[in-house]
Design an enzyme around this catalytic site. Structure first.
Site, short mmCIF file in Angstrom:
data_model
loop_
_atom_site.label_atom_id
_atom_site.label_comp_id
_atom_site.label_asym_id
_atom_site.label_seq_id
_atom_site.Cartn_x
_atom_site.Cartn_y
_atom_site.Cartn_z
N GLU C 48 0.83 -1.21 0.00
CA GLU C 48 0.00 0.00 0.00
C GLU C 48 0.86 1.26 0.00
O GLU C 48 0.60 2.21 -0.73
CB GLU C 48 -0.92 0.01 1.23
CG GLU C 48 -2.00 -1.06 1.21
CD GLU C 48 -3.03 -0.85 0.09
OE1 GLU C 48 -3.12 0.27 -0.44
OE2 GLU C 48 -3.72 -1.82 -0.26
N ASN C 52 1.24 3.89 -3.11
CA ASN C 52 0.93 5.31 -2.94
C ASN C 52 2.04 6.21 -3.51
O ASN C 52 1.75 7.22 -4.14
CB ASN C 52 0.71 5.62 -1.45
CG ASN C 52 -0.70 5.28 -1.01
OD1 ASN C 52 -1.55 4.91 -1.81
ND2 ASN C 52 -0.95 5.40 0.29
N ARG C 107 -9.25 3.45 -6.97
CA ARG C 107 -8.71 3.34 -5.61
C ARG C 107 -9.84 3.56 -4.60
O ARG C 107 -10.69 4.42 -4.80
CB ARG C 107 -7.65 4.41 -5.35
CG ARG C 107 -6.68 4.62 -6.48
CD ARG C 107 -5.30 4.14 -6.14
NE ARG C 107 -4.68 3.61 -7.33
CZ ARG C 107 -3.98 2.48 -7.38
NH1 ARG C 107 -3.83 1.76 -6.29
NH2 ARG C 107 -3.45 2.05 -8.49
N1 LIG Z 1 2.95 9.09 -1.27
C1 LIG Z 1 1.93 9.92 -1.47
N2 LIG Z 1 2.09 11.07 -2.17
C2 LIG Z 1 1.06 11.92 -2.39
N3 LIG Z 1 -0.19 11.70 -1.93
C3 LIG Z 1 -0.45 10.57 -1.24
C4 LIG Z 1 0.59 9.63 -0.97
N4 LIG Z 1 0.05 8.62 -0.26
C5 LIG Z 1 -1.24 8.92 -0.08
N5 LIG Z 1 -1.56 10.09 -0.67
C6 LIG Z 1 -2.89 10.75 -0.67
O1 LIG Z 1 -3.68 10.16 0.34
C7 LIG Z 1 -4.89 9.63 -0.23
C8 LIG Z 1 -5.33 8.41 0.52
O2 LIG Z 1 -4.40 7.35 0.36
P1 LIG Z 1 -4.89 5.86 0.56
O3 LIG Z 1 -5.52 5.73 1.91
O4 LIG Z 1 -3.78 4.93 0.25
O5 LIG Z 1 -6.08 5.70 -0.51
P2 LIG Z 1 -5.98 5.57 -2.10
O6 LIG Z 1 -4.56 5.24 -2.48
O7 LIG Z 1 -6.93 4.45 -2.41
O8 LIG Z 1 -6.41 6.89 -2.67
C9 LIG Z 1 -4.57 9.41 -1.70
O9 LIG Z 1 -5.73 9.43 -2.50
C10 LIG Z 1 -3.62 10.58 -2.00
O10 LIG Z 1 -4.35 11.76 -2.22
MG LIG Z 2 -3.35 3.91 -1.64
#
Ligand SMILES: Nc1ncnc2c1ncn2[C@@H]1O[C@H](COP(=O)(O)OP(=O)(O)O)[C@@H](O)[C@H]1O
Ligand SMILES: [Mg+2]
Ligand SMILES: Nc1ncnc2c1ncn2[C@@H]1O[C@H](COP(=O)(O)OP(=O)(O)O)[C@@H](O)[C@H]1O
Ligand SMILES: [Mg+2]
Lengths: 148, 77, 148
Positions: C48, C52, C107
């Protein structure tokens, strides 16, 4: 030749990490789906090179071992294994089969010979007092080639 | 004998992907077996030892049968 | 707490490396002799976090993903996963279950929730325009079946 993937790994040069380095490199090489034999060759060569960093390069201290692996489009894998240890004064001599500076009788002086027989190419560079770098290259049989 | 030799030779050129899958399934069976035997989940070392393999090889094999991670399942199942 | 081992890994943020990162981390975690379930938890959380970096942090480009894992004497494993991507403007909001900036419906916004449920601790720091860093911590409890 076009590079399709790479990885850089840094680990402390302790013997527990010899098997970890081997595992990490197998996971990386597994992307090319090599044969079991090819993977065994790579693991053995990597073991020898990493062991050399630990036992010769750093001797009684623990220093960092740097591994940089690259995969190319034509199924070639290169693995660079580097330490910042004592270095090798005479590379040609060091690579001769049976040559070893180990005096306890534990090492056979065959590490470089093993690397050379299991990989297509072994390139060694070194600076006394600065460290040693070994680049291993192997071209893997492409899928289906040896496997009628 | 020809059959065996052919098997051995072919064996050497088996792709890692297939061998990893075989190892992974065997590892899962071994896990079940040890869990039933001791009523407790075995560690990776215990599984590897029972299979006569190296821990690292078993761990890598398990990666080969990972289902693509579902974003829904882990939380709600 | 005394650190017993560590490793640093750098890979290009492309999806093929999600599975490689998972494999490398499980090989590293295997030193603590976990159960298959514990390994699966770690792998899922790592997936995960790395995903990301790739899909949110770098979006349409491919940038480096840095992983720094440490093992401590008390069986604690920490894994730092870092990108130099776009960053997260509001971390609290980003970590809320079901929050996602993904508009394609691909997502579910559960990545952080998954990390939190599978690991003991999840710490996120981020700077918009600079990048994001996630530190996952888990203490492994496995004592095995044989030596209960
Ligand atoms: N490494 C990252 N860089 C930039 N934004 C991130 C990162 N990790 C997470 N995010 C932000 O946080 C949100 C939530 O992440 P997550 O809980 O993994 O859900 P998803 O990946 O399904 O959108 C993402 O939609 C994104 O906007
Ligand atoms: Mg994610
Ligand atoms: N990384 C290194 N740093 C310093 N010396 C090295 C290194 N690798 C190899 N050597 C030297 O080269 C010799 C031959 O290496 P090798 O063929 O692996 O045999 P062995 O390790 O059994 O001695 C070693 O004995 C050592 O003197
Ligand atoms: Mg040697």
């Amino acid at each position: 030749m076009k590079q399709i993937n790479e990885m850089k790994l840094q680990i402390p040069g302790k013997s527990a990490n010899e098997s970890f380095a081997r595992a990490a490199l197998s996971a990386f090489a597994a992307q090319l789906d090599p044969t079991i034999d090819e993977l065994a060759d790579i693991k053995t060569a990597v073991s020898e090179a990493v062991t050399n960093c630990i036992v010769h390069g750093y001797r009684d201290e623990i220093g960092p071992v740097y591994i940089h692996a690259k995969l190319y489009e034509d199924n070639t894998l290169t693995i660079k294994i580097r330490d910042k240890g004592c270095g090798i004064p005479d590379i040609k001599q060091a690579m001769e089969p049976l040559f070893t500076t180990c005096t306890t009788g534990e090492r056979a002086g065959l590490g470089f010979a093993v690397m050379q027989s299991f990989m297509d190419k072994v390139r060694v560079t070194s600076k006394p007092g600065k460290g040693t770098c070994v680049v291993l290259t192997k071209k893997l049989l492409s899928k289906g080639a040896g496997n009628a | 004998i020809g059959e065996i030799r052919r098997y051995l030779r072919d064996n050497n050129s088996i792709r890692v992907s297939r061998s990893l899958r075989d190892t992974a399934y065997k590892a899962m069976q071994t896990k079940e077996m040890l869990t039933n035997l001791h009523s407790k989940e075995p560690t990776i070392e215990e599984i590897a030892e029972t299979m006569g393999m190296k821990k690292e090889d078993v761990v890598l094999a398990l990666e080969a049968i990972v289902e693509p991670v579902s974003l829904f399942e882990p939380v709600y199942s």
